[in-house]
Each structure stands twice: as structure tokens, then as C-alpha cells.
Write a protein that holds these residues in place. Structure first.
Motif, short mmCIF file in Angstrom:
data_model
loop_
_atom_site.label_atom_id
_atom_site.label_comp_id
_atom_site.label_asym_id
_atom_site.label_seq_id
_atom_site.Cartn_x
_atom_site.Cartn_y
_atom_site.Cartn_z
N ARG A 6 8.76 40.85 53.65
CA ARG A 6 10.00 40.76 54.57
C ARG A 6 9.52 40.88 56.24
NH1 ARG A 6 13.64 45.13 51.01
NH2 ARG A 6 14.24 43.74 49.55
N ARG A 7 9.68 39.75 56.75
CA ARG A 7 9.52 39.89 58.32
C ARG A 7 11.02 40.32 58.85
NH1 ARG A 7 8.75 35.14 60.07
NH2 ARG A 7 9.35 34.06 57.93
N PRO A 8 10.93 41.30 59.91
CA PRO A 8 12.08 41.29 60.58
C PRO A 8 12.72 39.94 61.21
CG PRO A 8 10.34 42.70 61.20
CD PRO A 8 9.72 41.94 60.42
N ARG A 9 14.08 40.10 61.49
CA ARG A 9 14.46 38.68 61.84
C ARG A 9 14.30 38.77 63.30
NH1 ARG A 9 20.76 38.70 63.85
NH2 ARG A 9 21.09 36.67 64.33
N GLU A 10 14.09 37.39 63.62
CA GLU A 10 13.33 37.09 65.03
C GLU A 10 14.62 36.84 65.90
OE1 GLU A 10 10.45 34.32 64.44
OE2 GLU A 10 9.02 35.46 63.62
N GLY A 11 14.46 36.74 67.25
CA GLY A 11 15.31 36.47 68.09
C GLY A 11 15.34 37.57 69.37
N ARG A 12 15.88 37.12 70.36
CA ARG A 12 15.69 37.61 71.74
C ARG A 12 16.74 39.06 71.37
NH1 ARG A 12 17.37 35.62 77.67
NH2 ARG A 12 17.35 37.65 78.86
N ILE A 13 16.15 40.27 71.94
CA ILE A 13 16.74 41.16 72.07
C ILE A 13 17.26 41.63 73.38
CG2 ILE A 13 16.76 43.80 71.47
CD1 ILE A 13 16.83 42.13 69.08
N GLY A 14 18.39 42.25 73.65
CA GLY A 14 19.00 42.25 74.95
C GLY A 14 19.88 41.41 75.58
N PRO A 15 20.31 41.29 76.90
CA PRO A 15 21.40 40.46 77.33
C PRO A 15 21.07 38.99 77.29
CG PRO A 15 20.62 42.04 78.81
CD PRO A 15 19.63 42.34 77.91
N LEU A 16 21.98 38.28 76.75
CA LEU A 16 21.85 36.67 76.32
C LEU A 16 22.55 35.78 77.22
CD1 LEU A 16 22.39 37.08 72.52
CD2 LEU A 16 20.29 37.15 73.49
N ALA A 181 30.13 39.23 78.42
CA ALA A 181 28.86 39.08 78.28
C ALA A 181 28.11 39.81 77.03
CB ALA A 181 28.56 40.27 79.70
N LEU A 182 27.36 38.74 76.61
CA LEU A 182 26.89 39.01 75.29
C LEU A 182 25.43 39.45 75.18
CD1 LEU A 182 27.32 38.49 72.23
CD2 LEU A 182 26.37 36.26 72.56
N GLU A 183 25.15 40.70 74.38
CA GLU A 183 23.71 40.95 74.26
C GLU A 183 23.50 41.36 72.59
OE1 GLU A 183 22.79 45.35 75.04
OE2 GLU A 183 24.73 45.19 76.23
N ARG A 184 22.33 41.00 72.17
CA ARG A 184 21.87 41.41 71.01
C ARG A 184 21.40 42.86 70.64
NH1 ARG A 184 17.43 38.09 67.18
NH2 ARG A 184 17.52 39.73 65.55
N ARG A 185 21.77 43.57 69.83
CA ARG A 185 21.22 44.82 69.48
C ARG A 185 20.80 44.96 68.31
NH1 ARG A 185 25.92 48.96 72.25
NH2 ARG A 185 26.09 47.74 74.53
N GLY A 186 19.51 44.89 67.95
CA GLY A 186 19.06 44.91 66.55
C GLY A 186 19.40 43.66 65.75
N CYS A 187 19.99 43.87 64.66
CA CYS A 187 20.35 42.46 63.92
C CYS A 187 21.80 41.97 64.29
CB CYS A 187 20.59 42.71 62.53
SG CYS A 187 19.05 43.32 61.93
N LYS A 188 22.69 42.69 65.17
CA LYS A 188 23.84 42.31 65.74
C LYS A 188 24.20 41.95 67.08
CE LYS A 188 25.95 46.13 63.84
NZ LYS A 188 25.63 46.75 62.65
#
Length: 205
Positions: A6-16, A181-188
Motif C-alpha cells: 500500500r502506497r499512500p494516494r499521491e497528489g498535491r496537498i494544500g490549495p489547488l 477556492a479548493l484545497e486538498r486535505r489528506g485524501c479528501k
């Protein structure tokens, strides 16, 4: 899946950046359907979307840091004018499915959603020609659970297929659209509302 794989889901964290969303704060039937389905989802693999996180992405307006408040205000005014000819409409849940490793509802009719997206896109580009609008091959959807790890598409498909929840007749009235104004926090994903427009072209207080 072995835990060692299991590798943590990748992607930018923070403001998008800034996006056009449909949000569903006042959609109790959709909330109830999501909760019914979420009861059977393995929370060791998937992060469940709360009621206030349910949304449908219509289009991207600007990446984080790539637009000014004045530009966003101009986009809002253009969109308000464009929405004067848009009437509220009703969406229904078509099915629960695997969304590239996430689990969510496909909503229909897609034509209504695509027409609204095209209207907003034209308004956005009229005020901000360099807007990085985002074409997507995905059917219009609302995600109810996000994968915590990479490579969970098979698990998402199996979970969606195994869930036996009453989805027939679940309807959602769409009467406004929101710039967020969207941001990613963790997986959501989380967002702050920038502007909310009714489909009659009026400002929604």
C-alpha cells in the motif's frame, strides 16, 4: 492487497485553485443515499466523504496563485449574466460505481450538467481568456469515498458492486452554482465559497 504494497494516494496537498462546483448542502435525499452506501465501505481503505464535502466539479477556473480578486470578480459577473437564461433542473442518481479508485454516484442527465458547464466556461473565458479550463472524460459524479492508497480500483469496483442500497428515485434539485477556492486535505477535498449564483442570474445571499 498486502499492507506492504500500500502506497499512500499521491497528489498535491494544500490549495489547488478556483473551480465551479455544484454543492449539496440542502440535499437530504442525497445525504441519506450516501450514508446508506458508506455503511458497507471498508474505512481501512477508503476515506468517507461527509455531507458537507459532497460536490460535483463542473470546471476549473484558475490554478492557485494564478488569478487576482479582480479577475475572479469579473468572472463572477460574467457568470451571473450567463446564468440569467439557466433554469433550475433535477438530477437523479443513475448508479454507484468505481471512479478510478474512488467510489461515487453517477448523476444524470449528463446533458444538463454539460450545458451548465459550457455556459460557465464561456463566461469564465470571456473574462479570463487564459483560464485553464479542464476537459474530463469522466461522467458527472459525486464521490462518496476516496481511496487512501494507490491501486484500489479493483477494491472500489468490488465495493460498489456489493452495495445493495435503495438508489432509485433519489433526486437532487440544482438551483445554484458556486465558485470555490479548493484545497486538498489528506485524501479528501475542502473548499471556501467565493460566490454562489442562482440559476436565475441573481446573487444568492
Amino acid at each position: 492487497m498486502n499492507s506492504m504494497d500500500r502506497r499512500p494516494r499521491e497528489g498535491r496537498i494544500g490549495p489547488l485553485g478556483y473551480y465551479w462546483f455544484l454543492t449539496f448542502e440542502h440535499a437530504p435525499d442525497l445525504h441519506a443515499a450516501a450514508k446508506d452506501c458508506q455503511q458497507s465501505i471498508d474505512t481501512r481503505l477508503f476515506d468517507l466523504t461527509p455531507d458537507d464535502g459532497l460536490h460535483l466539479t463542473l470546471d476549473r477556473i484558475a490554478h492557485d496563485g494564478a488569478s487576482t480578486p479582480e479577475q475572479r470578480a469579473s468572472i463572477t459577473e460574467a457568470a451571473r449574466s450567463a446564468c440569467e437564461d439557466q433554469a433550475p433542473f433535477t438530477l437523479t442518481i443513475e448508479r454507484l460505481t468505481n471512479l478510478r479508485g474512488a467510489i461515487g454516484f453517477i448523476l444524470s442527465p449528463a446533458e444538463q450538467i454539460n450545458n451548465l458547464r459550457d455556459t460557465l466556461r464561456a463566461a469564465t473565458l470571456s473574462a479570463f481568456p487564459d483560464a485553464p479550463v479542464k476537459d474530463s472524460s469522466s461522467a458527472p459524479h459525486v464521490t462518496i469515498a476516496y481511496p487512501m492508497y494507490e491501486g484500489l480500483s479493483a477494491e472500489a469496483a468490488a465495493s460498489a458492486a456489493a452495495i445493495d442500497a435503495p438508489l432509485d428515485g433519489v433526486a437532487v434539485t440544482v438551483s445554484d452554482v458556486t465558485m470555490v477556492a479548493l484545497e486538498r486535505r489528506g485524501c479528501k477535498y475542502r473548499w471556501d465559497e467565493v460566490a454562489c449564483l442562482s440559476l436565475s442570474g441573481k446573487r444568492k445571499e
